[in-house]
Design a protein around this motif. Structure first.
Motif, mmCIF file in Angstrom:
data_model
loop_
_atom_site.group_PDB
_atom_site.id
_atom_site.type_symbol
_atom_site.label_atom_id
_atom_site.label_comp_id
_atom_site.label_asym_id
_atom_site.label_seq_id
_atom_site.Cartn_x
_atom_site.Cartn_y
_atom_site.Cartn_z
ATOM 1 N N TYR A 103 0.909 -0.995 0.183
ATOM 2 C CA TYR A 103 -0.084 -0.299 0.397
ATOM 3 C C TYR A 103 0.777 1.898 0.051
ATOM 4 N N ASN A 104 0.454 2.173 1.187
ATOM 5 C CA ASN A 104 1.233 3.426 0.733
ATOM 6 C C ASN A 104 3.381 3.195 1.130
ATOM 7 N N HIS A 105 3.165 2.114 2.140
ATOM 8 C CA HIS A 105 4.431 2.118 2.353
ATOM 9 C C HIS A 105 5.590 2.077 1.067
ATOM 10 N N PRO A 106 5.492 1.641 0.055
ATOM 11 C CA PRO A 106 7.057 1.315 -0.627
ATOM 12 C C PRO A 106 7.177 3.368 -1.556
ATOM 13 N N ILE A 107 6.032 4.381 -1.472
ATOM 14 C CA ILE A 107 6.089 5.438 -1.640
ATOM 15 C C ILE A 107 7.050 5.834 -0.036
ATOM 16 N N GLY A 156 -2.888 0.806 -6.954
ATOM 17 C CA GLY A 156 -2.549 1.240 -6.878
ATOM 18 C C GLY A 156 -1.646 2.523 -6.393
ATOM 19 N N MET A 157 -0.163 2.732 -6.859
ATOM 20 C CA MET A 157 -0.127 4.438 -6.168
ATOM 21 C C MET A 157 0.655 4.761 -7.114
ATOM 22 N N TYR A 207 9.398 12.808 -5.057
ATOM 23 C CA TYR A 207 8.102 11.999 -5.091
ATOM 24 C C TYR A 207 7.361 12.652 -3.887
ATOM 25 N N PHE A 208 6.486 12.359 -5.369
ATOM 26 C CA PHE A 208 4.777 12.490 -4.503
ATOM 27 C C PHE A 208 4.208 11.597 -5.602
ATOM 28 N N HIS A 209 2.536 11.472 -4.551
ATOM 29 C CA HIS A 209 1.725 10.085 -5.009
ATOM 30 C C HIS A 209 0.572 9.893 -5.905
ATOM 31 N N VAL A 210 -0.254 9.250 -6.376
ATOM 32 C CA VAL A 210 -1.751 9.544 -6.486
ATOM 33 C C VAL A 210 -1.761 7.987 -6.188
#
Length: 443
Positions: A320-324, A372-373, A335-338
């Motif tokens: 989930y969010n952890h790789p980001i 995904g992210m 980096y950012f994510h959506v």
């Protein structure tokens, strides 16, 4: 943005009253206020640039669930806002005290109250890992838990959505919670017990309609899980097979995948092979052979299979969010994510990753369609928002995580809050009108 605070005289009067009623539970220490006024908002560079969003004027850490109504009644009398908080792992400012006042730290309320056949009741401050361990000791398991396994159960149902176990069980709003004990912000506040469908309006509402004191969740029989690690030379091959692995029966608890650059940012592990895409899965022992066959047929290699709950929890921390988060640690301020959803994650992978410079997809197998992210190099909020219509044009759903407003049924939430929080003191700022920028479709 400017910090909003409550009239210090009102806060001083409240502090005096609470110190008399709850000795040892009230703090105005600067360090305590600083800690209570931060969360995981660094995950969003859009939000990080706007910090600080608020500052606590007093921290109250109740030692008993029965103390919560005492705090709430006093806050209502003095007109002082309350922002509930668990472990402070919220990523987008949901637990920041934007109107000042009280931060109600529920982390001491961590007792697992009861484990029965098919259910578990815990106080709001109980960590999900402790909840899962208590269920395991009774030969059961929770249906789902977030990738931040140290998050509290109250925080998860207040601000989370899904995680490990969601392939089979969906998200919070699919019967995970069976009962809640909550406290409304009224002059005669007491603990109110809710069951079944009556709990639904209180989930994923950031504590804007009530303080959650206790949570009862569904359990299921414990399974024999394995943590599987595989590598692929080509991320496309991984993406092409991830949903097939997620469709195995018994249903996997988690199937995550990352390309070589994202995988290299994850915590070092001999099973994450440098220069290759990484697939990580929590599988029922009975499906390991079938999953291995699918992986090898798709051009991948199974690197390791590990047993035991600790191995599975560790693997969950790369989902989930952890790789980001790991990517941001490896490349600070880059980096950012959506959040993205749909079959286009597989069918239009290259086009999706091209939406943003340096685009990289973290993908999760999910019931129906993968989620995904999408990570990209950050330049400005405007460029983040400009990518939304491009994602939508690919037939891919998206959600903008770079805001702190309740965006799940906001109108219904405001209607409920008018009754449960008539004075508007519960986590102010989170039910305001959302930014004019389109926040996108919901995942």
């Amino acid at each position: 943005m400017p910090i909003t605070v409550v009239d210090p005289q009102r806060v001083e009067a409240l502090v005096a009253e609470l110190q008399a009623a709850l000795p040892g539970a009230v703090s105005t220490d600067k360090g305590d206020l600083d800690r209570a006024s931060t969360d995981g908002s660094h995950l969003s560079p859009v939000i990080a640039a706007q910090l600080p969003l608020g500052r606590a004027q007093v921290v109250v850490t109740p030692a008993s669930v029965d103390d919560i109504p005492v705090v709430v009644r006093a806050a209502v009398r003095h007109g002082v806002p309350i922002t509930p908080r668990g472990k402070g792992t919220a990523n987008y400012g949901q637990t920041l005290p934007m109107a000042g006042g009280i931060v109600l730290d529920l982390s001491r309320l961590r007792r697992v109250v009861e484990v029965g056949d098919g259910f578990l009741t815990a106080e709001a401050g109980a960590a999900l890992i402790a909840v899962e361990q208590a269920a395991n000791r009774a030969g059961q398991q929770v249906l789902l838990y977030p990738s931040t396994a140290q998050s509290t159960i109250g925080g998860f149902v207040s601000g989370g959505s899904g995680g490990t176990g969601s392939i089979r069980h969906g998200m919070l709003h699919t019967g995970f919670v069976t009962a809640l004990d909550v406290v409304h912000a009224t002059t005669d506040a007491e603990i109110v017990h809710l069951e079944g469908e009556a709990t639904e309006p209180y989930l994923h509402k950031y504590g804007t309609v009530a303080i959650i004191a206790r949570v009862t969740v569904r359990l299921e029989p414990l399974q024999d899980w394995r943590a599987l690690f595989a590598s692929f030379d080509d991320f496309h091959d991984l993406v092409g097979v991830i949903q097939r692995i997620g469709a195995l029966e018994p249903t996997p608890r988690l199937v995550s995948g990352d390309g070589a650059v994202l995988a290299a940012a994850l915590p070092k592990d001999p099973a994450i092979v440098p220069g290759t895409a990484s697939l990580r899965a929590i599988l029922d022992e009975a499906t390991v052979a079938e999953a291995t066959a699918l992986i090898e047929a798709a051009g991948g290699t199974v690197v390791d299979v590990r047993s035991g709950p600790q191995a599975c929890i560790k693997l969950s921390m790369t989902s989930y969010n952890h790789p980001i988060e790991w990517l941001q640690k490896a490349y600070p301020n880059t980096y950012f994510h959506v959040e993205v959803l749909g079959d286009g994650l597989v069918d239009r992978l290259d086009e999706l990753e091209a939406v943003y410079p340096g685009g990289m997809l973290h993908i999760e197998a999910q019931r129906g369609r993968p989620i995904g992210m999408l990570a990209g190099r950050y330049s400005s909020p405007e460029e983040v928002y400009a990518g939304f219509p491009r994602i939508e044009a690919l037939g891919i759903g998206y959600h903008n995580p770079h805001q702190w407003f309740v965006d799940y049924e906001p109108e219904a939430t405001r209607e409920l809050a008018a009754t449960t929080d008539p004075h508007g003191i519960l986590n102010p700022g989170k039910l305001d009108v959302a930014p004019t920028v389109d926040t996108g479709s919901q995942l």
